[in-house]
Motif scaffolding. Structure first.
Motif, mmCIF file in Angstrom:
data_model
loop_
_atom_site.group_PDB
_atom_site.id
_atom_site.type_symbol
_atom_site.label_atom_id
_atom_site.label_comp_id
_atom_site.label_asym_id
_atom_site.label_seq_id
_atom_site.Cartn_x
_atom_site.Cartn_y
_atom_site.Cartn_z
ATOM 1 N N ASP A 47 95.220 3.511 -13.814
ATOM 2 C CA ASP A 47 95.706 2.587 -14.841
ATOM 3 C C ASP A 47 95.560 1.136 -14.384
ATOM 4 O O ASP A 47 95.127 0.261 -15.149
ATOM 5 C CB ASP A 47 97.164 2.892 -15.167
ATOM 6 C CG ASP A 47 97.689 2.041 -16.304
ATOM 7 O OD1 ASP A 47 97.379 2.370 -17.464
ATOM 8 O OD2 ASP A 47 98.387 1.047 -16.033
ATOM 9 N N ILE B 132 84.065 2.633 -17.118
ATOM 10 C CA ILE B 132 84.855 2.270 -18.291
ATOM 11 C C ILE B 132 83.918 1.756 -19.390
ATOM 12 O O ILE B 132 83.032 0.938 -19.130
ATOM 13 C CB ILE B 132 85.902 1.194 -17.951
ATOM 14 C CG1 ILE B 132 86.733 1.622 -16.719
ATOM 15 C CG2 ILE B 132 86.813 0.939 -19.150
ATOM 16 C CD1 ILE B 132 87.465 2.928 -16.883
ATOM 17 N N TYR C 130 89.069 9.559 -23.939
ATOM 18 C CA TYR C 130 89.584 8.329 -24.542
ATOM 19 C C TYR C 130 90.947 7.996 -23.949
ATOM 20 O O TYR C 130 91.852 8.837 -23.915
ATOM 21 C CB TYR C 130 89.700 8.468 -26.055
ATOM 22 C CG TYR C 130 90.102 7.176 -26.733
ATOM 23 C CD1 TYR C 130 89.211 6.116 -26.824
ATOM 24 C CD2 TYR C 130 91.378 7.021 -27.269
ATOM 25 C CE1 TYR C 130 89.579 4.928 -27.441
ATOM 26 C CE2 TYR C 130 91.759 5.843 -27.896
ATOM 27 C CZ TYR C 130 90.848 4.791 -27.974
ATOM 28 O OH TYR C 130 91.219 3.609 -28.578
ATOM 29 N N ASN C 131 91.077 6.749 -23.475
ATOM 30 C CA ASN C 131 92.341 6.258 -22.945
ATOM 31 C C ASN C 131 93.024 5.447 -24.040
ATOM 32 O O ASN C 131 92.602 4.331 -24.352
ATOM 33 C CB ASN C 131 92.097 5.393 -21.696
ATOM 34 C CG ASN C 131 93.391 4.925 -21.049
ATOM 35 O OD1 ASN C 131 94.128 4.141 -21.631
ATOM 36 N ND2 ASN C 131 93.663 5.394 -19.843
ATOM 37 N N LYS C 132 94.044 6.028 -24.642
ATOM 38 C CA LYS C 132 94.694 5.407 -25.790
ATOM 39 C C LYS C 132 95.424 4.125 -25.423
ATOM 40 O O LYS C 132 95.448 3.162 -26.195
ATOM 41 C CB LYS C 132 95.671 6.402 -26.428
ATOM 42 C CG LYS C 132 96.245 5.931 -27.748
ATOM 43 C CD LYS C 132 97.051 7.037 -28.419
ATOM 44 C CE LYS C 132 97.567 6.572 -29.777
ATOM 45 N NZ LYS C 132 98.327 7.660 -30.465
ATOM 46 N N LYS C 133 96.010 4.084 -24.231
ATOM 47 C CA LYS C 133 96.770 2.903 -23.831
ATOM 48 C C LYS C 133 95.878 1.668 -23.788
ATOM 49 O O LYS C 133 96.241 0.597 -24.318
ATOM 50 C CB LYS C 133 97.405 3.126 -22.450
ATOM 51 C CG LYS C 133 98.138 1.910 -21.916
ATOM 52 C CD LYS C 133 98.755 2.171 -20.546
ATOM 53 C CE LYS C 133 99.457 0.921 -20.016
ATOM 54 N NZ LYS C 133 100.067 1.180 -18.664
ATOM 55 N N HIS C 134 94.732 1.783 -23.173
ATOM 56 C CA HIS C 134 93.833 0.636 -23.023
ATOM 57 C C HIS C 134 92.724 0.622 -24.082
ATOM 58 O O HIS C 134 91.934 -0.325 -24.134
ATOM 59 C CB HIS C 134 93.206 0.650 -21.633
ATOM 60 C CG HIS C 134 94.191 0.472 -20.521
ATOM 61 N ND1 HIS C 134 94.821 -0.737 -20.263
ATOM 62 C CD2 HIS C 134 94.666 1.346 -19.591
ATOM 63 C CE1 HIS C 134 95.628 -0.604 -19.226
ATOM 64 N NE2 HIS C 134 95.558 0.650 -18.800
ATOM 65 N N GLN C 135 92.674 1.669 -24.912
ATOM 66 C CA GLN C 135 91.683 1.799 -25.978
ATOM 67 C C GLN C 135 90.254 1.660 -25.434
ATOM 68 O O GLN C 135 89.441 0.887 -25.934
ATOM 69 C CB GLN C 135 91.949 0.769 -27.083
ATOM 70 C CG GLN C 135 93.299 0.954 -27.747
ATOM 71 C CD GLN C 135 93.546 0.009 -28.907
ATOM 72 O OE1 GLN C 135 92.613 -0.471 -29.535
ATOM 73 N NE2 GLN C 135 94.809 -0.269 -29.173
ATOM 74 N N TYR D 74 84.400 6.717 -11.479
ATOM 75 C CA TYR D 74 84.889 6.367 -12.814
ATOM 76 C C TYR D 74 84.048 5.224 -13.375
ATOM 77 O O TYR D 74 83.593 4.347 -12.625
ATOM 78 C CB TYR D 74 86.345 5.893 -12.756
ATOM 79 C CG TYR D 74 87.369 6.997 -12.612
ATOM 80 C CD1 TYR D 74 87.787 7.734 -13.710
ATOM 81 C CD2 TYR D 74 87.939 7.270 -11.370
ATOM 82 C CE1 TYR D 74 88.745 8.734 -13.579
ATOM 83 C CE2 TYR D 74 88.895 8.269 -11.227
ATOM 84 C CZ TYR D 74 89.289 8.988 -12.336
ATOM 85 O OH TYR D 74 90.232 9.987 -12.202
ATOM 86 N N VAL E 245 86.915 6.481 -20.815
ATOM 87 C CA VAL E 245 86.836 6.618 -19.363
ATOM 88 C C VAL E 245 85.853 7.740 -19.043
ATOM 89 O O VAL E 245 85.984 8.860 -19.537
ATOM 90 C CB VAL E 245 88.211 6.930 -18.755
ATOM 91 C CG1 VAL E 245 88.100 7.101 -17.243
ATOM 92 C CG2 VAL E 245 89.212 5.827 -19.103
ATOM 93 N N GLU F 148 97.109 8.658 -11.422
ATOM 94 C CA GLU F 148 97.147 8.044 -12.744
ATOM 95 C C GLU F 148 97.569 6.581 -12.705
ATOM 96 O O GLU F 148 97.032 5.745 -13.445
ATOM 97 C CB GLU F 148 98.079 8.838 -13.663
ATOM 98 C CG GLU F 148 97.542 10.216 -14.016
ATOM 99 C CD GLU F 148 98.417 10.932 -15.020
ATOM 100 O OE1 GLU F 148 99.370 10.305 -15.527
ATOM 101 O OE2 GLU F 148 98.150 12.110 -15.305
ATOM 102 N N ILE G 27 91.805 0.089 -14.409
ATOM 103 C CA ILE G 27 91.322 -0.170 -15.768
ATOM 104 C C ILE G 27 91.836 -1.513 -16.264
ATOM 105 O O ILE G 27 91.088 -2.307 -16.845
ATOM 106 C CB ILE G 27 91.762 0.958 -16.726
ATOM 107 C CG1 ILE G 27 91.092 2.274 -16.343
ATOM 108 C CG2 ILE G 27 91.424 0.602 -18.174
ATOM 109 C CD1 ILE G 27 91.590 3.473 -17.152
#
Length: 240
Positions: free
Chosen positions: A228, A200, A180-185, A198, A188, A224, A231
């Motif tokens: 980012d 999404i 889980y990518n918290k920044k983009h919710q 990858y 991944v 990273e 995404i």
């Protein structure tokens, strides 16, 4: 062979009539002998017991299967159970039955149940992480591995601690190595094969895992900042 079967049956009968019960509050594999010594032993050639409401499902003696019990809420009367068996005892292509319900002591209230596939040597391993950004850790149940163990797949159950609900996310078990990518919710996925890719995903309001955009090759060594940016670009394009 006949003598071996008789010995195995006698052993199961002894275990089922013993007064010893092992139960832990933490998530664990639990060996259970039922509270009532009068419960009938399940013979090896029989099907798994059904789950009619207000019957006793949890903590039953079952020589055909291995039970695991997990307690996702502070109220430990709520139980998530995994009944690991063999395909011949459930549906074709299924090796386990999962239950969510309330252990009421002499009876159980089964809220829902589902037959699923769990890789035989996986034993239904449980992990916890927040996948919908509500501050509550959700429950991941191991499904299987691929690519010689490099790729892992899980079932996801969203945990609602206020309403005491577990909700299975449809299609999540097709996501490889989910993070889980918290920044983009977003979720991944990272698939390892000849080339690594990858993908999404978002979890919809209907509790479905929905892929966003196209998968892309990891030709940037998982940097990273570059990930980012990729995404962010996929999400921007999706909004248009």
């Amino acid at each position: 062979m006949k003598n071996a079967i008789i010995i195995l049956y006698v052993f199961a009968l002894f275990a089922c009539n013993s007064n010893l019960a092992i139960k832990q509050n933490a998530d664990t594999i639990v060996s259970i002998v039922p509270k009532s010594s009068e419960k009938e032993v399940i013979k090896r050639d029989s099907q798994i017991q059904g789950n009619t409401s207000d019957s006793k499902i949890f903590n039953q003696c079952d020589p055909n299967c291995v039970w695991q019990y997990h307690y996702p809420f502070a109220d430990s009367s709520y139980v998530f159970a995994i009944q690991n068996c063999a395909e011949e005892f459930i549906d074709k292509g299924k090796t386990a039955r999962i239950y969510f319900g309330i252990d009421k002591g002499l009876t159980d209230k089964i809220i829902w149940t589902k037959n699923i596939y769990i890789q035989p040597n996986g034993s239904g391993t449980i992990k916890y992480d927040d996948y919908n950004n509500d501050g509550v850790k959700d429950m991941l149940v191991f499904k299987e591995t691929g690519a010689r163990g490099s790729n892992e797949f899980y079932y996801l159950f969203l945990v609602n601690s206020k309403k005491h609900q577990l909700t299975m996310v449809q299609g999540f078990d097709d996501i490889v190595n989910p993070i889980y990518n918290k920044k983009h919710q977003v979720v991944v996925a990272y698939g390892m094969a000849g080339k690594n890719y990858y993908s999404i995903y978002k979890i919809s309001k209907a509790n479905k895992a929905e892929k966003i955009g196209e998968s892309f090759e990891d030709d940037f060594n998982s940097d990273e900042d570059m990930l980012d940016n990729k995404i962010a670009q996929i999400l921007k394009t999706d909004e248009q």
